[in-house]
Design an enzyme around this catalytic site. Structure first.
Site, short mmCIF file in Angstrom:
data_model
loop_
_atom_site.label_atom_id
_atom_site.label_comp_id
_atom_site.label_asym_id
_atom_site.label_seq_id
_atom_site.Cartn_x
_atom_site.Cartn_y
_atom_site.Cartn_z
CB ALA A 128 4.69 46.17 -7.42
N GLY A 173 9.52 49.33 -5.85
CA GLY A 173 10.40 48.20 -6.04
C GLY A 173 11.54 48.48 -6.99
CD GLU A 176 11.44 48.00 -1.93
OE1 GLU A 176 11.34 47.81 -0.71
OE2 GLU A 176 10.64 47.55 -2.77
CD GLU A 196 7.17 51.07 -1.89
OE1 GLU A 196 7.88 50.31 -2.57
OE2 GLU A 196 7.56 52.20 -1.50
#
Length: 326
Positions: A128, A173, A176, A196
């Site tokens: 992110a 992310g 991910e 995270e």
């Protein structure tokens, strides 16, 4: 000298395509259709020309955050989707989430495989955009993460195979996003992790669900709880990536290997490959009996196709089949 000349020719080709009417495709990304040279060194030069030239010779305008190329010639059917936010290490921003639409690829029956990679040397996706996140009001965070999660889910739901080429850091992310792909290839030097927990949050775009499915529950818990980062070699040992390759001088070894794999997929029956993906993905979420029923339903979809008859004819005539996705 020959290599230098080859790169200059490719750079000129990219510049020419950048001004074409087709240079902006309906995905909201810049779309190129260059012919790739071939195998070995020439292939590496082609990948280098894209990975480096686009960063050096094009602005970092938000509209260029994503670059999409439909390859042609012998590689027709392969689509390359490249992340391009050099100043932010390809971090996932509001703009990136907003501009990406995969509908054109999804509906295109001529697309046989997709490669997700980075235009920026040394990084896949840093996760992110934390600078942007810090400016968000608390009420904005949840909806933004939901949109990012939906985008990554959409990526994984593409009907054709999608290969993640990880030539650099894939964190949070970014990993991910790679986990949503069917196949992952990483350079030995690439760094991967769902980190995270360091920020007192959890993976919010599918990481807590896809990582355990990829490497097992216990190992996934260890990586997530401790915010561990592993390199390509360790990721391959854990089963997080399919292949780990030695990085080359161009910094695009994973991309080169992904392109080779896409070329292996290309000649196969495209409807069969799509149905196999559907059967596997849906079957993994249910018990064996239900999974076998899903397989039967998917198999029934290939029986009436012209491609199936072409495959039988090619076998009988001892020649290579020519599938059209019909």
């Amino acid at each position: 000298m020959a290599a230098l000349v080859g790169r200059r020719v490719l750079l000129q080709a990219f510049r020419g395509h950048a001004t074409d009417r087709d240079s902006v495709c309906r995905l909201g990304a810049v779309c190129y259709r260059p012919r790739f040279c071939g195998r070995g060194k020439e292939l590496e030069m082609s990948a280098l020309a894209w990975n480096r030239a686009t960063v050096r010779h094009y602005s970092s305008d938000p509209k260029d955050d994503l670059r999409v190329r439909y390859l042609d010639g012998e590689d027709a059917g392969i689509v390359v989707v490249g992340l391009n936010r050099p100043k932010a290490k390809n971090a996932i921003s509001k703009n990136l989430v907003k501009m990406v639409s995969l509908e054109d690829i999804k509906k295109n029956n001529k697309v046989r495989s997709v490669i997700l990679c980075s235009v920026v040397p040394g990084v896949f996706c840093a996760g992110a955009d934390l600078k942007e996140r810090a400016k968000m009001h608390q009420s904005e965070v949840g909806p933004f993460v939901s949109k990012a999660r939906a985008l990554i889910t959409e990526l994984g739901n593409l009907p054709m195979p999608i290969i993640a080429a990880i030539d650099g850091a894939a964190l949070g992310g970014g990993l991910e996003m790679a986990l949503a792909c069917d196949i992952r290839i990483a350079a030995n030097s690439a760094k991967m992790g769902l980190v995270e927990a360091k920020l007192a949050i959890i993976p919010g775009a599918g990481g807590t669900q896809r990582l355990p499915r990829a490497i097992g529950v216990s190992l996934a818990k260890e990586l997530i709880f401790a915010a561990k980062v592993v390199d390509g070699v360790e990721a391959c040992r854990l089963g997080l990536v399919n292949h780990s390759v030695e990085q080359n001088e161009s910094g695009d070894a994973a991309y080169v290997r992904a392109l080779e794999l896409a070329r292996e997929i290309n000649p196969q029956g495209p409807i069969a490959v799509r149905m196999a993906k559907l059967a596997i993905n849906q079957g993994m979420e249910v018990d064996l009996s239900t999974g076998l029923a899903i397989e039967e339903a998917c198999y029934s979809q290939v029986i009436p196709t012209k491609d199936r008859l072409e495959g039988l004819a090619a076998f009988r005539e001892k020649r290579s089949p020519h599938y059209k996705g019909e």
